[in-house]
Design a protein around this motif. Structure first.
Motif, PDB file in Angstrom:
ATOM      1  N   GLY A 218       1.259  -1.273   0.597  1.00 58.41           N
ATOM      2  CA  GLY A 218      -0.158  -0.283  -0.136  1.00 58.41           C
ATOM      3  C   GLY A 218       0.841   0.881   0.226  1.00 58.41           C
ATOM      4  O   GLY A 218       2.380   0.737   0.250  1.00 58.41           O
ATOM      5  N   ARG A 219       0.105   2.456   0.540  1.00 57.90           N
ATOM      6  CA  ARG A 219       0.889   3.798   0.009  1.00 57.90           C
ATOM      7  C   ARG A 219       2.175   3.615   1.463  1.00 57.90           C
ATOM      8  O   ARG A 219       1.510   2.757   2.994  1.00 57.90           O
ATOM      9  N   SER A 220       2.675   3.616   1.399  1.00 54.13           N
ATOM     10  CA  SER A 220       3.931   4.402   2.834  1.00 54.13           C
ATOM     11  C   SER A 220       3.551   4.373   3.937  1.00 54.13           C
ATOM     12  O   SER A 220       3.806   3.636   5.343  1.00 54.13           O
ATOM     13  N   MET A 221       3.067   5.078   4.153  1.00 54.58           N
ATOM     14  CA  MET A 221       1.753   5.786   5.411  1.00 54.58           C
ATOM     15  C   MET A 221       0.773   4.592   6.527  1.00 54.58           C
ATOM     16  O   MET A 221       1.058   4.573   6.767  1.00 54.58           O
ATOM     17  N   GLU A 222       0.685   3.612   5.264  1.00 53.11           N
ATOM     18  CA  GLU A 222      -0.219   2.998   5.583  1.00 53.11           C
ATOM     19  C   GLU A 222       0.993   1.591   6.167  1.00 53.11           C
ATOM     20  O   GLU A 222       0.755   0.732   6.988  1.00 53.11           O
ATOM     21  N   VAL A 223       2.034   1.335   5.152  1.00 59.76           N
ATOM     22  CA  VAL A 223       2.892   0.060   5.503  1.00 59.76           C
ATOM     23  C   VAL A 223       3.521  -0.028   6.858  1.00 59.76           C
ATOM     24  O   VAL A 223       4.317  -0.869   7.002  1.00 59.76           O
ATOM     25  N   LEU A 224       3.897   1.396   6.776  1.00 62.21           N
ATOM     26  CA  LEU A 224       5.190   1.242   7.445  1.00 62.21           C
ATOM     27  C   LEU A 224       4.861   1.746   8.898  1.00 62.21           C
ATOM     28  O   LEU A 224       5.084   2.214   9.935  1.00 62.21           O
ATOM     29  N   SER A 225       4.218   0.717   9.475  1.00 64.53           N
ATOM     30  CA  SER A 225       3.616   0.794  10.573  1.00 64.53           C
ATOM     31  C   SER A 225       4.465  -0.234  11.076  1.00 64.53           C
ATOM     32  O   SER A 225       5.547  -1.129  11.223  1.00 64.53           O
ATOM     33  N   LEU A 226       4.382  -0.124  13.074  1.00 63.97           N
ATOM     34  CA  LEU A 226       5.302  -1.460  13.469  1.00 63.97           C
ATOM     35  C   LEU A 226       4.961  -2.558  13.426  1.00 63.97           C
ATOM     36  O   LEU A 226       5.991  -3.216  13.593  1.00 63.97           O
ATOM     37  N   SER A 227       4.033  -2.710  13.855  1.00 64.30           N
ATOM     38  CA  SER A 227       3.480  -3.952  13.326  1.00 64.30           C
ATOM     39  C   SER A 227       3.970  -4.566  12.128  1.00 64.30           C
ATOM     40  O   SER A 227       4.767  -5.834  11.938  1.00 64.30           O
ATOM     41  N   ASN A 228       4.135  -4.727  10.862  1.00 65.02           N
ATOM     42  CA  ASN A 228       4.190  -4.320   9.331  1.00 65.02           C
ATOM     43  C   ASN A 228       5.714  -4.860  10.063  1.00 65.02           C
ATOM     44  O   ASN A 228       6.545  -5.739   9.579  1.00 65.02           O
ATOM     45  N   LEU A 229       6.579  -3.795  10.164  1.00 65.54           N
ATOM     46  CA  LEU A 229       8.076  -4.082   9.978  1.00 65.54           C
ATOM     47  C   LEU A 229       8.398  -5.007  11.530  1.00 65.54           C
ATOM     48  O   LEU A 229       9.169  -5.620  11.101  1.00 65.54           O
ATOM     49  N   SER A 230       7.786  -5.343  12.558  1.00 69.72           N
ATOM     50  CA  SER A 230       8.318  -6.509  13.142  1.00 69.72           C
ATOM     51  C   SER A 230       8.206  -7.614  12.652  1.00 69.72           C
ATOM     52  O   SER A 230       8.688  -8.473  12.854  1.00 69.72           O
ATOM     53  N   LYS A 231       6.668  -7.303  11.972  1.00 73.03           N
ATOM     54  CA  LYS A 231       6.723  -9.213  10.775  1.00 73.03           C
ATOM     55  C   LYS A 231       7.768  -8.996  10.086  1.00 73.03           C
ATOM     56  O   LYS A 231       7.925 -10.103  10.022  1.00 73.03           O
ATOM     57  N   ALA A 232       8.049  -7.956   9.328  1.00 80.99           N
ATOM     58  CA  ALA A 232       9.374  -8.306   8.410  1.00 80.99           C
ATOM     59  C   ALA A 232      10.358  -8.693   8.859  1.00 80.99           C
ATOM     60  O   ALA A 232      11.607  -9.549   8.146  1.00 80.99           O
ATOM     61  N   TYR A 233      10.784  -8.145   9.807  1.00 83.11           N
ATOM     62  CA  TYR A 233      12.246  -7.587  10.341  1.00 83.11           C
ATOM     63  C   TYR A 233      12.510  -8.208  11.463  1.00 83.11           C
ATOM     64  O   TYR A 233      14.159  -8.584  12.535  1.00 83.11           O
ATOM     65  N   GLY A 234      11.447  -9.078  12.301  1.00 77.69           N
ATOM     66  CA  GLY A 234      11.980  -9.879  13.789  1.00 77.69           C
ATOM     67  C   GLY A 234      11.987  -8.835  14.413  1.00 77.69           C
ATOM     68  O   GLY A 234      12.447  -9.650  15.802  1.00 77.69           O
ATOM     69  N   GLY A 235      11.934  -7.793  14.492  1.00 76.17           N
ATOM     70  CA  GLY A 235      12.062  -6.921  15.726  1.00 76.17           C
ATOM     71  C   GLY A 235      11.528  -7.490  16.739  1.00 76.17           C
ATOM     72  O   GLY A 235      10.285  -7.866  16.682  1.00 76.17           O
ATOM     73  N   PHE A 236      10.887  -6.264  17.646  1.00 74.34           N
ATOM     74  CA  PHE A 236      10.006  -6.374  18.664  1.00 74.34           C
ATOM     75  C   PHE A 236      10.003  -5.378  19.272  1.00 74.34           C
ATOM     76  O   PHE A 236      10.179  -4.288  19.108  1.00 74.34           O
ATOM     77  N   VAL A 237       8.486  -4.974  19.346  1.00 73.11           N
ATOM     78  CA  VAL A 237       7.758  -3.891  20.025  1.00 73.11           C
ATOM     79  C   VAL A 237       7.106  -3.826  21.551  1.00 73.11           C
ATOM     80  O   VAL A 237       6.836  -4.570  21.925  1.00 73.11           O
TER      81      VAL A 237
END
Ligand SMILES: Nc1ncnc2c1ncn2[C@@H]1O[C@H](COP(=O)(O)OP(=O)(O)OP(=O)(O)O)[C@@H](O)[C@H]1O
Ligand SMILES: [Mg+2]
Length: 250
Positions: A218-237
């Protein structure tokens, strides 16, 4: 007009599923950034769109055509820049010959080819290196030559695999401005694979976040949520803190 259509794209290498379930539709012209961790399948997807890999399942359409079976006609209008790590750095050619090499394909079809070469090298600020051997260039300069090479043919679509990763900050900003202008004013569609999208954010591009399967699109502002980034990069919130495990590389 139909620009890029991915429908349940799947790519396997000897049984290893590098990509599956990738679907999206973008009208021409579009500005798309593909991001995701190492091994996510970004290069595999870009090569599939360029017609360099035959997909194992699903389908791809570029301007309505299957890029694998229409590779020869699409390469007259699609510029492809490989990831710098895939390049044989011993190519015994001068920079000017590397940049102009795709034009062999279209020699008799356009009268303005030399002008295109000089325009492309000016965009990446490589004018003073044209007669140097490609093999003698630094990593960032080689990357500039490869980007110029994509620009000479990419009159309708540019497919760029980590084009800016070794360029200095100031040049990144200038090159991205030019790419965005090509999209906005020239109607050129652009796909960029990148680990560092901070420079693209001001354009609010479409983003495909990938980890062998699409995590978000989607548009960057929708996609770049902490939840999505954490799913992709294995980070944690945690409560207020996000620990980001992605990294940039060449
Ligand atoms: N030709 C190939 N043969 C076998 N496996 C491959 C081939 N090309 C890619 N792969 C595998 O497919 C997966 C995805 O690779 P790909 O190069 O697309 O990742 P990427 O997202 O571009 O990673 P990076 O950020 O490191 O560039 C990896 O596990 C890789 O080893
Ligand atoms: Mg890659």
């Amino acid at each position: 007009m139909s620009g890029l259509e991915l429908d349940s794209v799947e790519v396997r290498f000897d049984g290893y599923e590098a990509l599956s379930g990738v679907s999206l539709r973008l009208r021409d012209p579009f500005f798309l950034v593909i991001m995701g961790p190492n091994g996510a399948g970004k290069t595999t997807l870009l090569k599939s769109i360029a017609g360099l890999i035959r997909v194992s399942g699903g389908s791809i359409r570029v301007f309505g055509l299957d890029p694998f079976s229409h590779r020869s006609s699409l390469r007259l209008i699609v510029g492809y820049m490989p990831q710098i790590s895939e390049i044989n750095t011993d190519i015994p050619l001068k920079v000017i010959d590397v940049v102009a090499s795709p034009l062999r394909l279209i020699r008799d079809r356009r009268g303005d080819l030399a002008e295109r070469v000089y325009w492309a090298v000016r965009v990446v600020e490589l004018d003073e290196y044209l007669d140097k051997p490609f093999s003698s260039l630094s990593g960032g300069l080689r990357q500039r030559a490869l980007l110029a090479r994509a620009l000479v043919t990419g009159s309708r679509l540019l497919l760029l695999d980590e084009p800016l990763s070794m360029m200095d900050h100031a040049l990144r900003v200038r090159v991205l401005d030019t790419l965005f202008k090509l999209y906005r004013e020239g109607g050129v569609s652009i796909v960029i694979v990148s680990h560092d999208i901070s420079h693209c954010l001001r354009f609010d591009p479409y983003i495909l976040l990938l980890k062998r399967r699409p995590i978000a699109f989607g548009r960057s502002m929708e996609v770049l949520s902490l939840s999505n980034l954490s799913k992709a990069y294995g980070g944690f919130v945690s409560d207020r803190e996000f620990v980001f495990l992605g990294e940039e590389h060449g």
